[in-house]
Each structure stands twice: as C-alpha cells, then as structure tokens.
Design an enzyme around this catalytic site. Structure first.
Site, PDB file in Angstrom:
ATOM      1  N   ASP A  20       0.833  -1.211   0.000  1.00 20.65           N
ATOM      2  CA  ASP A  20       0.000   0.000   0.000  1.00 20.65           C
ATOM      3  C   ASP A  20       0.866   1.259   0.000  1.00 20.65           C
ATOM      4  O   ASP A  20       1.949   1.271   0.588  1.00 20.65           O
ATOM      5  CB  ASP A  20      -0.914  -0.022   1.235  1.00 20.65           C
ATOM      6  CG  ASP A  20      -2.109   0.905   1.088  1.00 20.65           C
ATOM      7  OD1 ASP A  20      -2.292   1.492  -0.002  1.00 20.65           O
ATOM      8  OD2 ASP A  20      -2.854   1.065   2.070  1.00 20.65           O
ATOM      9  N   GLY A  21       0.371   2.283  -0.658  1.00 18.31           N
ATOM     10  CA  GLY A  21       1.042   3.584  -0.605  1.00 18.31           C
ATOM     11  C   GLY A  21       1.673   4.043  -1.910  1.00 18.31           C
ATOM     12  O   GLY A  21       2.344   5.073  -1.935  1.00 18.31           O
ATOM     13  N   GLY A  23       0.217   5.318  -4.551  1.00 16.10           N
ATOM     14  CA  GLY A  23      -0.380   6.592  -4.975  1.00 16.10           C
ATOM     15  C   GLY A  23       0.164   7.751  -4.157  1.00 16.10           C
ATOM     16  O   GLY A  23       0.519   8.806  -4.700  1.00 16.10           O
ATOM     17  N   ARG A  24       0.265   7.546  -2.836  1.00 15.46           N
ATOM     18  CA  ARG A  24       0.782   8.618  -1.967  1.00 15.46           C
ATOM     19  C   ARG A  24       2.257   8.896  -2.269  1.00 15.46           C
ATOM     20  O   ARG A  24       2.703  10.041  -2.276  1.00 15.46           O
ATOM     21  CB  ARG A  24       0.591   8.249  -0.489  1.00 15.46           C
ATOM     22  CG  ARG A  24      -0.813   8.571   0.015  1.00 15.46           C
ATOM     23  CD  ARG A  24      -1.125   7.848   1.297  1.00 15.46           C
ATOM     24  NE  ARG A  24      -1.438   6.451   1.035  1.00 15.46           N
ATOM     25  CZ  ARG A  24      -1.549   5.526   1.969  1.00 15.46           C
ATOM     26  NH1 ARG A  24      -1.364   5.850   3.226  1.00 15.46           N
ATOM     27  NH2 ARG A  24      -1.857   4.285   1.650  1.00 15.46           N
ATOM     28  N   TRP A  25       2.999   7.857  -2.556  1.00 18.14           N
ATOM     29  CA  TRP A  25       4.421   8.018  -2.904  1.00 18.14           C
ATOM     30  C   TRP A  25       4.526   8.866  -4.174  1.00 18.14           C
ATOM     31  O   TRP A  25       5.353   9.793  -4.241  1.00 18.14           O
ATOM     32  CB  TRP A  25       5.057   6.642  -3.132  1.00 18.14           C
ATOM     33  CG  TRP A  25       6.514   6.676  -3.444  1.00 18.14           C
ATOM     34  CD1 TRP A  25       7.548   6.588  -2.568  1.00 18.14           C
ATOM     35  CD2 TRP A  25       7.108   6.802  -4.757  1.00 18.14           C
ATOM     36  NE1 TRP A  25       8.752   6.656  -3.240  1.00 18.14           N
ATOM     37  CE2 TRP A  25       8.506   6.791  -4.584  1.00 18.14           C
ATOM     38  CE3 TRP A  25       6.597   6.938  -6.048  1.00 18.14           C
ATOM     39  CZ2 TRP A  25       9.399   6.900  -5.660  1.00 18.14           C
ATOM     40  CZ3 TRP A  25       7.476   7.044  -7.113  1.00 18.14           C
ATOM     41  CH2 TRP A  25       8.864   7.025  -6.910  1.00 18.14           C
ATOM     42  N   ARG A  33       0.006   8.689 -10.602  1.00 17.48           N
ATOM     43  CA  ARG A  33      -0.201   7.484  -9.790  1.00 17.48           C
ATOM     44  C   ARG A  33       0.453   6.237 -10.404  1.00 17.48           C
ATOM     45  O   ARG A  33       1.048   5.436  -9.710  1.00 17.48           O
ATOM     46  CB  ARG A  33      -1.710   7.217  -9.609  1.00 17.48           C
ATOM     47  CG  ARG A  33      -2.402   8.201  -8.693  1.00 17.48           C
ATOM     48  CD  ARG A  33      -3.860   7.807  -8.498  1.00 17.48           C
ATOM     49  NE  ARG A  33      -3.981   6.494  -7.876  1.00 17.48           N
ATOM     50  CZ  ARG A  33      -3.907   6.275  -6.562  1.00 17.48           C
ATOM     51  NH1 ARG A  33      -3.742   7.278  -5.730  1.00 17.48           N
ATOM     52  NH2 ARG A  33      -4.023   5.065  -6.092  1.00 17.48           N
ATOM     53  N   HIS A  37       3.103   2.952  -9.123  1.00 15.91           N
ATOM     54  CA  HIS A  37       3.024   1.496  -9.302  1.00 15.91           C
ATOM     55  C   HIS A  37       4.313   0.981  -9.957  1.00 15.91           C
ATOM     56  O   HIS A  37       4.779  -0.112  -9.620  1.00 15.91           O
ATOM     57  CB  HIS A  37       1.798   1.125 -10.136  1.00 15.91           C
ATOM     58  CG  HIS A  37       0.495   1.532  -9.502  1.00 15.91           C
ATOM     59  ND1 HIS A  37       0.230   1.300  -8.174  1.00 15.91           N
ATOM     60  CD2 HIS A  37      -0.598   2.176  -9.993  1.00 15.91           C
ATOM     61  CE1 HIS A  37      -0.985   1.766  -7.881  1.00 15.91           C
ATOM     62  NE2 HIS A  37      -1.498   2.311  -8.967  1.00 15.91           N
ATOM     63  N   GLU A  67     -11.923  -5.052  -5.576  1.00 13.65           N
ATOM     64  CA  GLU A  67     -12.421  -3.683  -5.430  1.00 13.65           C
ATOM     65  C   GLU A  67     -11.639  -2.700  -6.312  1.00 13.65           C
ATOM     66  O   GLU A  67     -12.141  -1.631  -6.667  1.00 13.65           O
ATOM     67  CB  GLU A  67     -12.321  -3.230  -3.960  1.00 13.65           C
ATOM     68  CG  GLU A  67     -13.277  -3.941  -3.001  1.00 13.65           C
ATOM     69  CD  GLU A  67     -12.878  -5.385  -2.656  1.00 13.65           C
ATOM     70  OE1 GLU A  67     -11.681  -5.733  -2.780  1.00 13.65           O
ATOM     71  OE2 GLU A  67     -13.773  -6.174  -2.279  1.00 13.65           O
ATOM     72  N   TRP A  69     -11.113  -2.690  -9.339  1.00 13.96           N
ATOM     73  CA  TRP A  69     -11.737  -2.407 -10.648  1.00 13.96           C
ATOM     74  C   TRP A  69     -12.442  -1.050 -10.625  1.00 13.96           C
ATOM     75  O   TRP A  69     -12.686  -0.461 -11.673  1.00 13.96           O
ATOM     76  CB  TRP A  69     -12.758  -3.494 -11.016  1.00 13.96           C
ATOM     77  CG  TRP A  69     -12.166  -4.819 -11.345  1.00 13.96           C
ATOM     78  CD1 TRP A  69     -12.201  -5.936 -10.576  1.00 13.96           C
ATOM     79  CD2 TRP A  69     -11.449  -5.195 -12.542  1.00 13.96           C
ATOM     80  NE1 TRP A  69     -11.545  -6.977 -11.201  1.00 13.96           N
ATOM     81  CE2 TRP A  69     -11.082  -6.552 -12.410  1.00 13.96           C
ATOM     82  CE3 TRP A  69     -11.076  -4.514 -13.704  1.00 13.96           C
ATOM     83  CZ2 TRP A  69     -10.366  -7.236 -13.399  1.00 13.96           C
ATOM     84  CZ3 TRP A  69     -10.365  -5.198 -14.684  1.00 13.96           C
ATOM     85  CH2 TRP A  69     -10.017  -6.546 -14.523  1.00 13.96           C
ATOM     86  N   LEU A 131      11.375 -20.880  -3.508  1.00 11.65           N
ATOM     87  CA  LEU A 131      10.329 -20.033  -2.912  1.00 11.65           C
ATOM     88  C   LEU A 131       9.123 -20.022  -3.845  1.00 11.65           C
ATOM     89  O   LEU A 131       9.283 -20.025  -5.069  1.00 11.65           O
ATOM     90  CB  LEU A 131      10.872 -18.606  -2.744  1.00 11.65           C
ATOM     91  CG  LEU A 131       9.934 -17.546  -2.181  1.00 11.65           C
ATOM     92  CD1 LEU A 131      10.720 -16.543  -1.318  1.00 11.65           C
ATOM     93  CD2 LEU A 131       9.204 -16.756  -3.266  1.00 11.65           C
ATOM     94  N   LEU A 195      -7.238  -5.243   6.962  1.00  6.57           N
ATOM     95  CA  LEU A 195      -6.966  -6.388   6.086  1.00  6.57           C
ATOM     96  C   LEU A 195      -7.555  -6.229   4.685  1.00  6.57           C
ATOM     97  O   LEU A 195      -7.121  -6.901   3.756  1.00  6.57           O
ATOM     98  CB  LEU A 195      -7.538  -7.674   6.708  1.00  6.57           C
ATOM     99  CG  LEU A 195      -6.560  -8.499   7.540  1.00  6.57           C
ATOM    100  CD1 LEU A 195      -7.252  -9.757   8.056  1.00  6.57           C
ATOM    101  CD2 LEU A 195      -5.334  -8.914   6.732  1.00  6.57           C
TER     102      LEU A 195
END
Ligand code: FPP
Length: 243
Positions: A20-21, A23-25, A33, A37, A67, A69, A131, A195
C-alpha cells in the site's frame, strides 16, 4: 541482529504483504499514480530477493483486489500492463532463481491475453523449489469464501460429503490457497491497519506488522526489520507460554 542470525524457527515460512502507498508516494514525488506502481514493482523485486535470501518459502503479494476495478480506467489499465510486462519480463530470472509463481484470484474478468500469460508463467515456473511467489490478482477473500461454500454445497448435493463432516480442513482445502500454508506474518505498508478483504480465513493465527513506510520505499532493510519483529513475537495459538 541480521537475517542469518535469526533462529530457523523464528523465520516465517509464509509472509503475505498488502503493498500500500504507491499513490501517496507518487503524489509526494510530484508524479502520476501509475509511476507509483512502476516504483512499486522495484520493491517487489527487492523484497522477493530478500525473502528468498532470508529463508522464507512462500511470499504472497496483494497486487490487485476485486475492489480495485473501481479505480479510474487508465489506472486499472496501467496496473494490468505493468503486471503482464513484469511477469513476462521476469520469468527467465524467476526460473533461474528457483521461484515458482502461483496466481490466486478470479480469472473470469481478465482478457484472454492476461489469462494466457498467467497460465504460462505458472507452467513455466512450476519446477521452482526455493520459494513460491503467490500473486493475488483480482482477489477478494469474501468472494473466495463464497466460491468455497458453493463448492462444498455441490459436493454435499452429489453425495460426496455429509454436512456434519465439514471441518476446518474441508474449508481450507476448498480455498484458492489450498496448496499453500497459512501466512505466519502479514505486512501492510503505509501505516494503514486493516486487512481489506485479504486472506480472512487464512490469517487466523498470523502476526501483523504495519510499518509507516510507503510500498515504493519498502526495501531489504525494511523487510529485515519485519523479520526481526516477527522473531520477537510470542506466538501462543490460544495457549500459555511455558516458563
Ligand atoms: C496500492 O497502492 C497498490 C496497488 C493497488 C497496486 C500494486 C501493483 C503493483 C505494484 C504492480 C503489480 C505487479 C507485480 C509484478 C506484482 P495504492 O495505489 O492504493 O496507494 P495509495 O493508497 O497511496 O493511493
């Protein structure tokens, strides 16, 4: 304490991350935006390396929620493009590094091109032993549970299962994560503490860690801190600690 000083049992077998974050970055850096990503994909590379080096066996990344979308079409398009370009471009390196890729989420809403790419990366990397990288893409935990309930109901109707025989295992084995152990550690970056429809059933005994740092700034050092915090936790599973 460095990663290799952590005791074996103190290393989480499965780390799941809500990235998360972005967009703020991007806003903080005067960028669009989608550029957040793009920077986020660099963090994916760094964290994957750090997880493999630290002995983590399963790494799940929440890359696109059902969500998501609802975001502007251009941003959705940019994330799809980035996802496809990254997984295709990285496949040879993933194979070389022994990384197996699995995608969880509903595929029905993707274009046939995206579905083909997903199938191909899963096939190409299926021999990876070091992994397993699980990418949650068009994933929603409640939807996953609804599909699992439908599957169980069909099995009961066909006479394959009795209602009173439904156990925790029956449910776990009906989820998209059926081949993957439950997460030991769930990280959400950017200081948000929720979550958001991610691994609700599987998170029952997970430890949580919510660093303030935005996802594009999350690097090997930050991942190391998360492993240290995990190692310091006392997991009791509802029991008491022996003195
Ligand atoms: C959350 O930040 C990030 C996303 C919803 C998308 C994450 C996707 C990638 C990093 C690309 C996926 C690629 C691979 C290879 C896994 P946000 O946009 O919600 O940030 P904000 O809360 O600051 O607006």
């Amino acid at each position: 304490m460095s990663d290799n000083m952590l005791k074996q049992e103190a290393i989480p077998q499965h780390v799941a991350i809500i990235m998360d974050g972005n967009g703020r970055w991007a806003k903080q850096h005067g960028k669009e935006r989608y550029e957040g990503h793009i920077a986020g994909v660099e963090s994916v590379r760094r964290v994957l390396r750090a997880a493999a080096a630290g002995g983590v066996k399963y790494l799940t990344l929440y890359a696109f929620s059902t969500e998501n979308w609802g975001r502007p079409a251009a941003e959705v398009e940019a994330i799809m493009e980035l996802f496809c370009k990254s997984v295709v471009g990285e496949t040879p390196e993933l194979v070389k590094q022994g990384v197996r890729v699995q995608i969880i989420g509903e595929r029905s809403r993707f274009s046939s091109r995206v579905v083909e790419l997903i199938d191909e990366i899963e096939r190409t990397t299926e021999g990876g032993q070091r992994l397993t990288l699980i990418l949650a893409f068009n994933y929603s935990s409640r939807r996953e549970l609804v599909l699992a309930m439908q599957d169980i109901a069909h099995r009961i109707r066909k006479g394959e299962l009795a209602a009173e025989d439904i156990s925790e295992e029956t449910i776990s084995e009906s989820l998209m994560t059926r081949t993957i152990p439950d997460p030991d550690l769930i990280i959400r970056t950017s200081g948000e503490c929720r979550l958001s429809n991610f691994l609700l059933w599987q998170a029952s005994y997970a430890e949580f860690y919510f660093p303030e740092v935005l996802w594009p700034d999350f690097d090997e050092v930050e991942f190391g801190k998360a492993l240290e915090v995990y190692a310091s936790r006392d997991r009791r599973y509802g029991l008491v600690t022996e003195e």
